[in-house]
Write a protein that holds these residues in place. Structure first.
Motif, PDB file in Angstrom:
ATOM      1  N   ARG A 258      48.026 -34.462 -96.697  1.00  0.00           N
ATOM      2  CA  ARG A 258      48.078 -34.152 -95.265  1.00  0.00           C
ATOM      3  C   ARG A 258      46.669 -33.786 -94.795  1.00  0.00           C
ATOM      4  N   ALA A 259      46.508 -33.670 -93.491  1.00  0.00           N
ATOM      5  CA  ALA A 259      45.206 -33.300 -92.931  1.00  0.00           C
ATOM      6  C   ALA A 259      44.745 -31.984 -93.556  1.00  0.00           C
ATOM      7  N   LEU A 260      43.490 -31.922 -93.936  1.00  0.00           N
ATOM      8  CA  LEU A 260      42.936 -30.731 -94.569  1.00  0.00           C
ATOM      9  C   LEU A 260      42.410 -29.768 -93.508  1.00  0.00           C
ATOM     10  N   PRO A 261      42.617 -28.465 -93.698  1.00  0.00           N
ATOM     11  CA  PRO A 261      42.239 -27.481 -92.676  1.00  0.00           C
ATOM     12  C   PRO A 261      40.787 -27.005 -92.774  1.00  0.00           C
ATOM     13  N   PHE A 262      39.867 -27.946 -92.896  1.00  0.00           N
ATOM     14  CA  PHE A 262      38.468 -27.593 -93.054  1.00  0.00           C
ATOM     15  C   PHE A 262      37.623 -28.312 -92.019  1.00  0.00           C
ATOM     16  N   ASP A 263      36.475 -27.746 -91.700  1.00  0.00           N
ATOM     17  CA  ASP A 263      35.556 -28.351 -90.749  1.00  0.00           C
ATOM     18  C   ASP A 263      34.810 -29.517 -91.381  1.00  0.00           C
ATOM     19  N   ASP A 264      34.327 -30.429 -90.522  1.00  0.00           N
ATOM     20  CA  ASP A 264      33.472 -31.516 -90.984  1.00  0.00           C
ATOM     21  C   ASP A 264      32.235 -30.928 -91.665  1.00  0.00           C
ATOM     22  N   VAL A 265      31.818 -31.526 -92.745  1.00  0.00           N
ATOM     23  CA  VAL A 265      30.604 -31.187 -93.475  1.00  0.00           C
ATOM     24  C   VAL A 265      30.551 -29.698 -93.859  1.00  0.00           C
ATOM     25  N   GLN A 266      31.708 -29.124 -94.136  1.00  0.00           N
ATOM     26  CA  GLN A 266      31.763 -27.715 -94.555  1.00  0.00           C
ATOM     27  C   GLN A 266      31.352 -27.549 -96.008  1.00  0.00           C
ATOM     28  N   PHE A 267      31.588 -28.574 -96.834  1.00  0.00           N
ATOM     29  CA  PHE A 267      31.357 -28.456 -98.267  1.00  0.00           C
ATOM     30  C   PHE A 267      30.258 -29.382 -98.736  1.00  0.00           C
ATOM     31  N   ARG A 268      29.448 -28.857 -99.626  1.00  0.00           N
ATOM     32  CA  ARG A 268      28.401 -29.677-100.257  1.00  0.00           C
ATOM     33  C   ARG A 268      29.003 -30.569-101.338  1.00  0.00           C
ATOM     34  N   CYS A 269      30.038 -30.086-101.993  1.00  0.00           N
ATOM     35  CA  CYS A 269      30.649 -30.832-103.086  1.00  0.00           C
ATOM     36  C   CYS A 269      32.159 -30.625-103.050  1.00  0.00           C
ATOM     37  N   VAL A 270      32.896 -31.717-103.135  1.00  0.00           N
ATOM     38  CA  VAL A 270      34.359 -31.683-103.177  1.00  0.00           C
ATOM     39  C   VAL A 270      34.762 -32.329-104.490  1.00  0.00           C
TER      40      VAL A 270
END
Length: 131
Positions: free
Chosen positions: A87-99
């Motif tokens: 499902r849609a993830l509850p995070f902002d665009d470009v919030q993480f350097r590594c996923v």
């Protein structure tokens, strides 16, 4: 006779593969930024990264399906939320350097995601891991 050999070979291969993956993750996070652990379980990946690069818990976020495992992670002081990677993830665009996560994941919800070392961006594709 061959079963012990193949079991040993599998264990060695997985140990080496996960070692290379964690080398890549730790290198991406070494200079800063946050990491997102998709399938965080009880935070074992955080513990491994902390041992490699002394990762601050504030730079680690996780998403996990199991409420029980989320509760265990949170009791350790980790930022892990319960969620469904399909499902849609509850995070902002470009919030993480590594996923990162243990397996390939696809998002079939209305928002699509691309994963890379430079962040998450909403796209019209599927969730893709890049090396």
């Amino acid at each position: 006779m061959l079963q012990p050999y193949f079991r040993s070979l599998y264990k060695r291969t997985m140990r080496e593969a996960y070692g290379l993956a964690f080398d890549s993750i730790s290198e991406a996070l070494r200079t800063g930024g946050q990491g997102l652990d998709c399938g965080a379980s009880t935070g074992g990946s955080y513990e491994r990264l902390k041992g490699m690069i002394d990762l601050d818990p504030a730079r680690y976020a996780g998403i996990e399906w199991s409420k029980r495992l989320v509760e265990q992670s949170v009791s350790k002081g980790l930022n892990v939320i319960q969620g469904d990677l399909n499902r849609a993830l509850p995070f902002d665009d470009v919030q993480f350097r590594c996923v990162f996560g243990p397996t390939g994941v696809t998002d079939r919800g209305p928002d699509r995601w691309q994963v890379s070392h430079c962040g998450i961006r909403k796209l019209t594709g599927v969730l893709q891991g890049e090396t």
